[in-house]
Design a protein around this motif. Structure first.
Motif, mmCIF file in Angstrom:
data_model
loop_
_atom_site.group_PDB
_atom_site.id
_atom_site.type_symbol
_atom_site.label_atom_id
_atom_site.label_comp_id
_atom_site.label_asym_id
_atom_site.label_seq_id
_atom_site.Cartn_x
_atom_site.Cartn_y
_atom_site.Cartn_z
ATOM 1 N N GLY A 75 -21.867 -12.263 -0.853
ATOM 2 C CA GLY A 75 -22.713 -12.425 0.324
ATOM 3 C C GLY A 75 -22.515 -13.753 1.028
ATOM 4 N N VAL A 76 -21.834 -14.670 0.379
ATOM 5 C CA VAL A 76 -21.608 -15.979 0.979
ATOM 6 C C VAL A 76 -20.452 -15.964 1.986
ATOM 7 C CG1 VAL A 76 -19.901 -16.911 -0.652
ATOM 8 C CG2 VAL A 76 -21.628 -18.434 0.365
ATOM 9 N N LYS A 77 -19.688 -14.881 2.006
ATOM 10 C CA LYS A 77 -18.463 -14.833 2.815
ATOM 11 C C LYS A 77 -18.727 -15.089 4.292
ATOM 12 C CE LYS A 77 -14.527 -11.880 4.006
ATOM 13 N NZ LYS A 77 -13.880 -10.534 3.833
ATOM 14 N N SER A 78 -19.748 -14.458 4.847
ATOM 15 C CA SER A 78 -20.011 -14.622 6.287
ATOM 16 C C SER A 78 -20.420 -16.057 6.614
ATOM 17 C CB SER A 78 -21.098 -13.650 6.744
ATOM 18 O OG SER A 78 -22.316 -13.877 6.057
ATOM 19 N N TYR A 79 -21.021 -16.743 5.642
ATOM 20 C CA TYR A 79 -21.404 -18.142 5.850
ATOM 21 C C TYR A 79 -20.167 -19.042 5.869
ATOM 22 C CZ TYR A 79 -26.162 -16.587 5.057
ATOM 23 O OH TYR A 79 -27.369 -15.950 5.173
ATOM 24 N N VAL A 80 -19.231 -18.751 4.983
ATOM 25 C CA VAL A 80 -17.978 -19.503 4.962
ATOM 26 C C VAL A 80 -17.245 -19.334 6.277
ATOM 27 C CG1 VAL A 80 -15.727 -19.723 3.853
ATOM 28 C CG2 VAL A 80 -17.765 -19.322 2.453
ATOM 29 N N GLU A 81 -17.124 -18.094 6.737
ATOM 30 C CA GLU A 81 -16.406 -17.811 7.982
ATOM 31 C C GLU A 81 -17.066 -18.480 9.179
ATOM 32 O OE1 GLU A 81 -16.432 -13.580 8.020
ATOM 33 O OE2 GLU A 81 -14.722 -13.390 6.653
ATOM 34 N N THR A 82 -18.385 -18.405 9.242
ATOM 35 C CA THR A 82 -19.104 -19.005 10.370
ATOM 36 C C THR A 82 -18.977 -20.521 10.348
ATOM 37 O OG1 THR A 82 -20.685 -17.169 10.303
ATOM 38 C CG2 THR A 82 -21.309 -19.109 11.582
ATOM 39 N N ALA A 83 -19.091 -21.111 9.164
ATOM 40 C CA ALA A 83 -18.960 -22.565 9.050
ATOM 41 C C ALA A 83 -17.568 -23.031 9.474
ATOM 42 C CB ALA A 83 -19.247 -23.002 7.616
ATOM 43 N N GLU A 84 -16.556 -22.299 9.107
ATOM 44 C CA GLU A 84 -15.185 -22.680 9.465
ATOM 45 C C GLU A 84 -14.977 -22.618 10.974
ATOM 46 O OE1 GLU A 84 -12.954 -19.983 7.055
ATOM 47 O OE2 GLU A 84 -12.793 -21.417 5.377
ATOM 48 N N VAL A 85 -15.497 -21.567 11.588
ATOM 49 C CA VAL A 85 -15.360 -21.422 13.046
ATOM 50 C C VAL A 85 -16.163 -22.512 13.763
ATOM 51 C CG1 VAL A 85 -15.836 -19.923 15.031
ATOM 52 C CG2 VAL A 85 -14.885 -18.950 12.935
ATOM 53 N N ALA A 86 -17.367 -22.774 13.285
ATOM 54 C CA ALA A 86 -18.217 -23.795 13.912
ATOM 55 C C ALA A 86 -17.576 -25.178 13.796
ATOM 56 C CB ALA A 86 -19.595 -23.788 13.264
ATOM 57 N N HIS A 87 -17.051 -25.501 12.626
ATOM 58 C CA HIS A 87 -16.412 -26.799 12.426
ATOM 59 C C HIS A 87 -15.206 -26.951 13.347
ATOM 60 C CE1 HIS A 87 -15.084 -30.399 10.334
ATOM 61 N NE2 HIS A 87 -13.882 -29.867 10.230
#
Length: 238
Positions: free
Chosen positions: A168-180
């Protein structure tokens, strides 16, 4: 290192239950900072059922770490923030009768509104953060609002983690990478706890700050504030 901001709403809830001034939210904030908390968060709501607007002004002079005020940017809230001038304001789209925050912003739908509000805060030297569901598609329009940061709404992660679903953490990783990559700072909060914070901090990159209230206050009933703060700081170090 990811900073720890402590949400003290629950201290105000306990105080209000008896109608007096104990526990005192100002003294609690002083103590939490002394114990190592790197920020104090409050989320005043229109009915003032926990943090009161007066509390914000009482807290402002003694918060020497980082003062973060969360809330729905209705006029009364905007006026409060502009007067208090915290280091950070976090915009949360919660309804007046919401028990707690339960959704992030749709930055595409509310682009114009958020841009107007954020422009005013930034002109007054206040860093802004948008409460956001973990969805990389929302980042492009989040950037267009002029916000400095996003805050990842972590309730879904916490529920998945409690059920043993670490994917369930996958979408958080993806969003954080795009935001950064887009130049945004990244905060996170909601239902983070001693049980799940280490995994979240290790898996999700570029997290500047976590805001934790309900779990931290509850855990402190067993372990004490100073111990719990140290436990969080240790887990955030990895």
């Amino acid at each position: 290192m990811t900073k720890l901001s402590v949400n003290i709403n629950k201290i105000a809830t306990l105080r209000n239950a008896r109608g007096g001034d104990f526990p005192n939210v100002v003294q609690t904030a002083i103590d939490l900072q002394e114990f190592g908390a790197q920020g104090i968060t409050v989320h005043p709501r229109p009915d003032e059922r926990h943090i009161r607007y007066k509390d914000v002004f009482d807290l402002r002079p003694i918060v020497h770490t980082e003062f973060n005020i969360e809330g729905n940017p209705v006029k009364k809230f905007v006026d409060l923030v502009l007067k208090a001038k915290p280091e950070q304001v976090t915009l949360v789209p919660d309804a007046e009768d919401a028990i707690t925050s339960n959704a992030g912003w749709d930055t595409m739908k509310h682009l114009g509104f958020l841009t107007e509000i954020i422009t005013e805060f930034r002109q007054n030297g206040i860093r802004t953060s948008i409460f956001l569901d973990p969805n990389p598609k929302l980042i492009e329009t989040a950037v267009k609002t002029g916000t400095d940061r996003i805050e990842l709404y972590t309730e879904a992660f916490a529920k998945d983690f409690a059920l043993g679903n670490k994917k369930g953490v996958k979408s958080y990783v993806e969003t954080a990478e795009v935001a950064h990559a887009a130049g945004l700072g990244i905060n996170a909060g909601h239902d983070l706890s001693l049980d799940n914070i280490a995994f979240f901090a290790q898996e999700v990159p570029f997290i500047d700050e976590v805001s934790i209230g309900h779990a931290l206050i509850s855990e402190s009933l067993y372990f004490g504030f100073q111990n719990v703060i140290n436990m969080y700081l240790h887990k955030l170090k990895g």
